[in-house]
Design a protein around this motif. Structure first.
Motif, short mmCIF file in Angstrom:
data_model
loop_
_atom_site.label_atom_id
_atom_site.label_comp_id
_atom_site.label_asym_id
_atom_site.label_seq_id
_atom_site.Cartn_x
_atom_site.Cartn_y
_atom_site.Cartn_z
N ILE A 117 0.82 -1.21 0.00
CA ILE A 117 0.00 0.00 0.00
C ILE A 117 0.85 1.26 0.00
O ILE A 117 0.54 2.25 -0.66
N GLU A 118 2.00 1.21 0.71
CA GLU A 118 2.87 2.39 0.75
C GLU A 118 3.43 2.69 -0.64
O GLU A 118 3.46 3.86 -1.06
N SER A 119 3.87 1.65 -1.35
CA SER A 119 4.37 1.84 -2.71
C SER A 119 3.26 2.34 -3.62
O SER A 119 3.49 3.18 -4.50
N GLU A 120 2.04 1.85 -3.42
CA GLU A 120 0.91 2.26 -4.25
C GLU A 120 0.59 3.74 -4.04
O GLU A 120 0.30 4.47 -4.99
N LEU A 121 0.67 4.18 -2.80
CA LEU A 121 0.35 5.57 -2.48
C LEU A 121 1.46 6.53 -2.89
O LEU A 121 1.21 7.57 -3.50
N PHE A 122 2.69 6.17 -2.54
CA PHE A 122 3.80 7.11 -2.68
C PHE A 122 4.76 6.78 -3.83
O PHE A 122 5.66 7.57 -4.13
N GLY A 123 4.59 5.61 -4.45
CA GLY A 123 5.51 5.23 -5.52
C GLY A 123 6.79 4.63 -4.97
O GLY A 123 7.00 4.58 -3.75
N HIS A 124 7.67 4.18 -5.85
CA HIS A 124 8.94 3.61 -5.40
C HIS A 124 10.03 3.85 -6.43
O HIS A 124 9.75 4.07 -7.61
N GLU A 125 11.25 3.78 -5.97
CA GLU A 125 12.41 3.90 -6.83
C GLU A 125 12.81 2.50 -7.32
O GLU A 125 12.49 1.49 -6.69
N GLY B 189 14.64 -0.75 -7.66
CA GLY B 189 15.45 -1.50 -6.71
C GLY B 189 15.07 -1.29 -5.26
O GLY B 189 15.76 -1.77 -4.36
N ALA B 190 13.96 -0.58 -5.00
CA ALA B 190 13.56 -0.30 -3.62
C ALA B 190 13.21 -1.57 -2.87
O ALA B 190 13.39 -1.66 -1.65
N GLU C 231 1.65 17.90 5.59
CA GLU C 231 2.73 18.64 4.95
C GLU C 231 2.63 18.72 3.44
O GLU C 231 3.35 19.50 2.81
N ARG C 232 1.76 17.89 2.84
CA ARG C 232 1.61 17.84 1.39
C ARG C 232 2.93 17.54 0.67
O ARG C 232 3.22 18.06 -0.38
N GLU C 233 3.74 16.67 1.29
CA GLU C 233 4.97 16.23 0.66
C GLU C 233 5.36 14.85 1.19
O GLU C 233 4.93 14.46 2.28
N PHE C 234 6.16 14.13 0.42
CA PHE C 234 6.51 12.75 0.77
C PHE C 234 7.74 12.33 -0.02
O PHE C 234 8.24 13.07 -0.87
N GLU C 235 8.26 11.14 0.28
CA GLU C 235 9.33 10.54 -0.51
C GLU C 235 8.84 9.20 -1.05
O GLU C 235 8.07 8.51 -0.40
N ARG C 236 9.32 8.85 -2.24
CA ARG C 236 9.00 7.53 -2.76
C ARG C 236 9.68 6.46 -1.90
O ARG C 236 10.70 6.74 -1.26
N VAL C 237 9.15 5.26 -1.91
CA VAL C 237 9.78 4.15 -1.20
C VAL C 237 11.16 3.91 -1.81
O VAL C 237 11.29 3.78 -3.03
N GLY C 238 12.18 3.90 -0.96
CA GLY C 238 13.53 3.70 -1.44
C GLY C 238 14.19 4.96 -1.96
O GLY C 238 15.32 4.92 -2.45
N GLY C 239 13.51 6.10 -1.86
CA GLY C 239 14.05 7.37 -2.36
C GLY C 239 14.29 8.36 -1.23
O GLY C 239 13.83 8.17 -0.11
N SER C 240 15.02 9.42 -1.54
CA SER C 240 15.31 10.46 -0.55
C SER C 240 14.82 11.84 -1.00
O SER C 240 14.83 12.78 -0.22
N GLN C 241 14.39 11.94 -2.26
CA GLN C 241 13.93 13.23 -2.77
C GLN C 241 12.53 13.53 -2.25
O GLN C 241 11.63 12.70 -2.31
N THR C 242 12.35 14.72 -1.69
CA THR C 242 11.05 15.14 -1.19
C THR C 242 10.21 15.68 -2.35
O THR C 242 10.65 16.54 -3.10
N ILE C 243 9.00 15.15 -2.48
CA ILE C 243 8.11 15.52 -3.58
C ILE C 243 6.89 16.24 -3.00
O ILE C 243 6.21 15.71 -2.12
N ALA C 244 6.65 17.45 -3.47
CA ALA C 244 5.51 18.23 -3.00
C ALA C 244 4.33 18.03 -3.94
O ALA C 244 4.51 17.94 -5.16
N VAL C 245 3.12 17.93 -3.39
CA VAL C 245 1.94 17.74 -4.22
C VAL C 245 0.82 18.70 -3.79
O VAL C 245 0.74 19.11 -2.64
N ASP C 246 -0.01 19.04 -4.75
CA ASP C 246 -1.20 19.85 -4.51
C ASP C 246 -2.40 18.99 -4.84
O ASP C 246 -2.71 18.76 -6.00
N ILE C 247 -3.06 18.45 -3.80
CA ILE C 247 -4.18 17.55 -4.03
C ILE C 247 -5.33 17.87 -3.08
O ILE C 247 -5.14 18.47 -2.03
N ARG C 248 -6.52 17.47 -3.49
CA ARG C 248 -7.69 17.51 -2.63
C ARG C 248 -8.01 16.06 -2.26
O ARG C 248 -8.12 15.20 -3.13
#
Length: 471
Positions: A234-242, A244-245, A287-304
């Motif tokens: 579910i975490e990968s589905e929500l936030f994505g993954h890099e 080799g994660a 915070e409207r931001e997250f990191e992909r599974v296995g990643g370190s880059q913070t990704i900001a999103v604008d969602i409802r």
């Protein structure tokens, strides 16, 4: 011929005419020739450099500013070993202190078999590097868009494969009109909405119409069924993954949050979300931001965010199965979708709306439903709500021999009463599930599968079948 003789008599005429910069050196490394192109590129006039070791003027440092010793200079090396060198990825320094990338060739000069010096021919490759950089950036953008398109196509295909029918938000009952008024009111905001209601009442349809009425209507509407994925996925589905994660992550994949950027994210069956994923979801909502599974880059999103559940979330909070802070974060504006038994007067309109959809789906030309059938539909309690009504009407539409739908089977009699009276609840459930699975020829998932007929997610039905030992 006189022009040729003139060039032969004074070779410098040719050297001065070429577009590349040319330096001539003696064995001591002193400049003995500098053409006009070299002057233009470096800003150093020949009068300032002739007779001097010009390495200290134009070649003294690397691009990062670190020192470039003369004994490591490729031009000087050519004078010592007589080897021609073609060099890239170096810089020459201008008189004003700036630098520019160059490619150059250093060639030894011989006289009577002896090296007497070297010549360096160079060109400014700034424009070439700029073009290469822009091309690389464009290719990265194409790759990024290609990835996004692939993710969006995968999601779109998944959405299209669901047997979602555009029916349900019709009716004139007071309770239904109250819900519609709430829906229209909150659609003009970006507030988080929690849609509550029994299975089959049309919670997803409410969410889609909320999106359609909002200012985000032209942006994506992305659905996540929180019950359809294991806690590990579910975490990968929500936030994505890099790439080799984890095992099986053969490429980078964007999650539903990224796909919903600018639009609406619909979290269906939010009560099924594992506790670990709940804490991470809370952080993203705050915070409207997250990191992909296995990643370190913070990704900001604008969602409802719109969530839905058929469960009592507050009871789950009291049982320690749902985070209280997440509950309050989601429960900003709750909308209760009424059960079908609470809006029986809407059944004729709902039935006619569904028949229009069934005509398209089945290629029929049904005109409507008989009065006696309507009376029977309104007399039934509808535990499966609108989804059950859809299934009943579809079955009857398939069996219909005329232009009007009649009820060929009594409602709620899938399990004969004389048998059901002697069964436990689990046995009755098992009998009912077996009957539906048989009617679907063993098909569990997808369109016309048992899960759809029963108004359950595929994962929930399989779990029930395993619990009830149904094979």
């Amino acid at each position: 011929m006189s022009v040729i003789k003139q060039f032969l008599a004074d070779p410098k005429l040719l050297l001065n005419a070429v577009g590349e910069g040319i330096y001539g050196f003696d064995l001591s490394g002193n400049a003995v020739f500098i053409n006009p192109a070299a002057e233009r590129m470096t800003g150093w006039k020949s009068a300032e450099l002739l007779g001097k070791k010009i390495h200290q003027y134009h070649h003294h440092s690397h691009a990062d500013g670190s020192a470039y010793p003369a004994d490591e200079c490729n031009i000087y090396k050519t004078m010592f070993d007589g080897k021609t060198r073609q060099v890239k990825n170096e810089v020459f320094w201008r008189k004003d202190g700036s630098s520019f990338p160059v490619e150059y060739t250093s060639t030894p000069i011989y006289s009577d078999g002896q090296i007497i010096g070297a010549v360096a021919i160079f060109r400014d490759v700034s424009q070439q590097h700029k073009v290469e950089s822009e091309l690389k950036s464009a290719l990265n953008k194409v790759h990024e868009l290609s990835e996004q398109l692939k993710d969006e196509n995968a999601y779109l295909l998944e959405t299209l494969n669901e047997d979602w029918q555009e029916a349900g938000l019709v009716g004139h009952s007071a309770i239904f009109q109250t819900m519609l008024a709430q829906l229209e009111l909150v659609s003009q905001t970006d507030s988080t909405v929690l849609i509550l209601g029994e299975n089959g009442t049309g919670k997803e349809l409410v969410a889609r119409n909320l999106h359609r009425l909002s200012s985000r209507a032209e942006q994506p509407f992305v659905k996540v069924n929180c019950a359809a994925f294991s806690p590990t996925l579910i975490e990968s589905e929500l936030f994505g993954h890099e790439k080799g994660a984890f095992t099986g992550a053969n490429e980078r994949r964007k999650g539903r949050f990224e796909l919903a950027h600018g639009g609406t994210l619909f979290l269906d069956e939010i009560g099924e979300l594992p506790l670990e994923a709940q804490s991470k979801l809370l952080r993203v909502l705050q915070e409207r931001e997250f990191e992909r599974v296995g990643g370190s880059q913070t990704i900001a999103v604008d969602i409802r965010v719109v969530a839905a559940t058929n469960r009592d979330l507050w009871q789950m909070v009291e049982q320690g199965k749902f985070r209280m802070d997440l509950y309050y974060r989601l429960n900003v504006f709750p909308i209760q979708v009424p059960a079908l038994r609470e809006r029986i007067e809407d059944i004729p309109q709902l039935a006619n709306n569904l028949i229009v959809q069934l005509n398209k789906k089945l290629g029929k030309q049904l005109r409507g439903i008989s009065k006696s059938a309507i009376n029977a539909l309104q007399a039934y309690n509808w535990p499966g709500n609108i989804r059950e009504l859809q299934n009943v009407l579809e079955r009857e539409a398939i069996l219909a021999k005329g232009r009007l739908i009649e009820l060929t089977q009594s409602l709620g009699t899938e399990i004969p009463q004389q048998i059901a009276d002697d069964l436990t609840l689990e046995q009755a459930q098992a009998e009912h599930i077996l009957k539906v699975v048989e009617l679907c020829n063993g098909k569990i998932a997808g369109a016309n599968g048992a899960a759809q007929k029963l108004g359950l997610p595929e994962s929930t039905l399989r779990s029930k079948m395993k619990k009830l030992k149904i094979r």
